[in-house]
Design an enzyme around this catalytic site. Sequence first.
Site, PDB file in Angstrom:
ATOM      1  N   GLU A 128     -32.225 -32.568 -18.250  1.00  8.76           N
ATOM      2  CA  GLU A 128     -31.678 -31.872 -17.080  1.00  8.76           C
ATOM      3  C   GLU A 128     -32.839 -31.243 -16.329  1.00  8.76           C
ATOM      4  O   GLU A 128     -33.994 -31.307 -16.780  1.00  8.76           O
ATOM      5  CB  GLU A 128     -30.663 -30.794 -17.509  1.00  8.76           C
ATOM      6  CG  GLU A 128     -29.361 -31.373 -18.011  1.00  8.76           C
ATOM      7  CD  GLU A 128     -28.317 -30.330 -18.340  1.00  8.76           C
ATOM      8  OE1 GLU A 128     -27.147 -30.695 -18.346  1.00  8.76           O
ATOM      9  OE2 GLU A 128     -28.663 -29.169 -18.612  1.00  8.76           O
ATOM     10  N   HIS A 182     -25.687 -23.358  -8.674  1.00  3.21           N
ATOM     11  CA  HIS A 182     -25.816 -24.722  -9.197  1.00  3.21           C
ATOM     12  C   HIS A 182     -25.918 -25.681  -8.018  1.00  3.21           C
ATOM     13  O   HIS A 182     -25.149 -25.565  -7.056  1.00  3.21           O
ATOM     14  CB  HIS A 182     -24.605 -25.072 -10.067  1.00  3.21           C
ATOM     15  CG  HIS A 182     -24.805 -26.299 -10.909  1.00  3.21           C
ATOM     16  ND1 HIS A 182     -24.796 -27.571 -10.374  1.00  3.21           N
ATOM     17  CD2 HIS A 182     -25.054 -26.459 -12.232  1.00  3.21           C
ATOM     18  CE1 HIS A 182     -25.015 -28.451 -11.347  1.00  3.21           C
ATOM     19  NE2 HIS A 182     -25.177 -27.798 -12.479  1.00  3.21           N
ATOM     20  N   ARG A 190     -33.562 -25.855 -11.323  1.00  2.66           N
ATOM     21  CA  ARG A 190     -32.331 -25.761 -10.545  1.00  2.66           C
ATOM     22  C   ARG A 190     -32.522 -25.054  -9.194  1.00  2.66           C
ATOM     23  O   ARG A 190     -31.969 -25.466  -8.180  1.00  2.66           O
ATOM     24  CB  ARG A 190     -31.340 -24.981 -11.405  1.00  2.66           C
ATOM     25  CG  ARG A 190     -29.984 -24.899 -10.880  1.00  2.66           C
ATOM     26  CD  ARG A 190     -29.073 -24.384 -11.957  1.00  2.66           C
ATOM     27  NE  ARG A 190     -28.849 -25.379 -12.987  1.00  2.66           N
ATOM     28  CZ  ARG A 190     -28.173 -25.158 -14.099  1.00  2.66           C
ATOM     29  NH1 ARG A 190     -27.674 -23.969 -14.332  1.00  2.66           N
ATOM     30  NH2 ARG A 190     -27.997 -26.110 -14.989  1.00  2.66           N
ATOM     31  N   HIS A 207     -23.215 -19.962  -9.890  1.00  9.10           N
ATOM     32  CA  HIS A 207     -23.018 -20.593 -11.197  1.00  9.10           C
ATOM     33  C   HIS A 207     -23.306 -19.664 -12.371  1.00  9.10           C
ATOM     34  O   HIS A 207     -22.552 -19.652 -13.341  1.00  9.10           O
ATOM     35  CB  HIS A 207     -23.935 -21.807 -11.273  1.00  9.10           C
ATOM     36  CG  HIS A 207     -23.838 -22.599 -12.538  1.00  9.10           C
ATOM     37  ND1 HIS A 207     -22.667 -23.186 -12.962  1.00  9.10           N
ATOM     38  CD2 HIS A 207     -24.765 -22.903 -13.476  1.00  9.10           C
ATOM     39  CE1 HIS A 207     -22.885 -23.835 -14.107  1.00  9.10           C
ATOM     40  NE2 HIS A 207     -24.148 -23.650 -14.447  1.00  9.10           N
ATOM     41  N   ARG A 246     -32.655 -19.397 -14.746  1.00  7.38           N
ATOM     42  CA  ARG A 246     -32.410 -19.964 -16.079  1.00  7.38           C
ATOM     43  C   ARG A 246     -32.671 -21.461 -16.108  1.00  7.38           C
ATOM     44  O   ARG A 246     -32.256 -22.197 -15.202  1.00  7.38           O
ATOM     45  CB  ARG A 246     -30.950 -19.706 -16.475  1.00  7.38           C
ATOM     46  CG  ARG A 246     -30.558 -20.339 -17.792  1.00  7.38           C
ATOM     47  CD  ARG A 246     -29.135 -19.976 -18.143  1.00  7.38           C
ATOM     48  NE  ARG A 246     -28.184 -20.499 -17.194  1.00  7.38           N
ATOM     49  CZ  ARG A 246     -27.624 -21.714 -17.266  1.00  7.38           C
ATOM     50  NH1 ARG A 246     -27.931 -22.543 -18.239  1.00  7.38           N
ATOM     51  NH2 ARG A 246     -26.752 -22.086 -16.355  1.00  7.38           N
TER      52      ARG A 246
HETATM   53  C1  SIN Z   1     -24.729 -28.557 -16.017  1.00  7.98           C
HETATM   54  O1  SIN Z   1     -24.186 -29.287 -16.827  1.00  7.98           O
HETATM   55  O2  SIN Z   1     -25.272 -28.949 -14.993  1.00  7.98           O
HETATM   56  C2  SIN Z   1     -24.715 -27.081 -16.252  1.00  7.98           C
HETATM   57  C3  SIN Z   1     -25.594 -26.786 -17.360  1.00  7.98           C
HETATM   58  C4  SIN Z   1     -26.045 -25.381 -17.300  1.00  7.98           C
HETATM   59  O3  SIN Z   1     -25.572 -24.592 -16.483  1.00  7.98           O
HETATM   60  O4  SIN Z   1     -26.946 -25.057 -18.070  1.00  7.98           O
END
Ligand code: SIN
Length: 552
Positions: free
Chosen positions: A125, A245, A294, A355, A390
């Site tokens: 991610e 997010h 993010r 988020h 985060r």
């Molecule tokens: C996501 O699945 O994009 C969210 C994961 C997260 O907020 O750490």
Amino acid sequence: MIPSVLDAPAPGWTADADVVVIGSGIAGLVAALRCRPHGRVLLVTKALLDAGSTRWAQGGIASALDPDDTPGEHLADTLTAGVGLCDEAAVRVLVTEGPDAVRGLIALGAAFDRAADGEISLTREGGHHRRRIAHAGGDATGAEISRALLAELKDSGVEVIEHALVLDLLKDAAGRAAGVTLHVMGEGQPNGVGAVRARAVVLATGGLGQVFSATTNPEVSTGDGVALALRAGAAVADLEFVQFHPTPLWLGEGARGQQPLISEAVRGEGAHLVDRSGERFMVGRHELAELAPRDVVTKGITNRMRETGEPCMLLDGRHFGAAMWEKRFPTILAVCRHHGIDPVTEPIPVLPAAHYSSGGVRTDLYGRTSVPGLYACGEVACTGVHGANRLASNSLLEGLVFAGRIAIALTDDLAAADFAGTTEPPGLATSPDALQTGGLVDPGARGEVQRIMTSHVGVLRGAEGLDTAARELAALPHGGAEPGVEAWEATNLHTVASAIVAAARLREETRGSHWRQDFPERSDAGWHGHLVTRLAGNVLTTAYEPLEGDDQ
Ligand code: SIN
């Protein structure tokens, strides 16, 4: 004026516990299970046991499980995402204890997805330089973790009260946490306002996303824990760092409430962010392109929308094919189709939404807050692991690791504490403060709080908007509302929104998820430190605290 105590009738019932845990996401469940050796544990939760944010978590849980990965690399990625404000000692705890904590979940029965060779299947991610995110049910990781922990809770002896909105902290004569007041609605349980007396109180109330009009958070995430902690005099830190997010599903202009999440793991598996012309606009903006941290992706999307005038951007995963969508992202596929989008044949419209709160109730490495006897874990806490932003999928891990550490702390803390002051039945009726609050916010103001925050305190902030937000929040009517769940929630939202605005106004720089158009650069000379907010005498104060070692 922010109330120091919620107006509530005198408790109509009392209960006793050694430890009361508020909240039933991963942090609350782990805290309750691990605290069981300390005596009678009561878990209270606002709605049903599985109604909080954990069960909505898609992407997964990060830890260095791969033999080629190391906690040191996980540490480096976390510190980079946190843009200079992580507490390195806390991150070290997270990444070194993380792999065993996840193995502990597996031992409990959490069924993570496995590759053909039987090993845990790991994805990537944003901000991770390696595949280190374990997932379950494709994109239903939180639901599986919640299922496994709830199964464990069943015969654990932990007592449960559902549909319980926590109101205020009770303190003994020495100022130590002595329980909570709460309002309960539900059959077969105590009803109305009551008091739970306890030797330790653990806040695991989750997030505050409902402060904004559009959020990935469920209805219950109204910042109750942060508001309670402020009223109790606890220090709260880093509230300006609300993470947006990048890729919730866009439901059209003015969509409100909980927005469906399109996990970062979709990008981790190779989906591209494009504008309407098909251009991959993240390429060239960051070395990791769509897999940048993010905050960088959220800013990239917001900038591209401003450049093009488009109301959303597009996430293109058509090249996955139907079989992969069905196996790897069944929840997202179903949700998109429910909303008339088929990701197999068309790109998904996406728009950033609130988020996660990287800040919260300040704790040490064992969940201790600044109020003796009050602990915090999970999203409501600010353990120092997130800094200004985060890292994706560190939140489930943080809840898991730091909730367990509270149980360790209690061994010493409960033995050392002097509980002489708690023998008198506590209750709001006996507290003179209860009679001099700043007053409840009218339930009708909830939508106004959300509008103000969304208009002026969203992804992109500036002094003018923040000043307007502060003024408009202060002008919302106080004092006349009837006590009740809606007024208490509206008051909590208002308190938390006011604290976020105070911190966001003060921090005159751009760092992590706090993006100031009037101060577009990061300023280590001025702002390499935390903003700590407290409530005293119905007045919020936010103070800058440089990091240790900085000479300012
Ligand atoms: C996501 O699945 O994009 C969210 C994961 C997260 O907020 O750490």
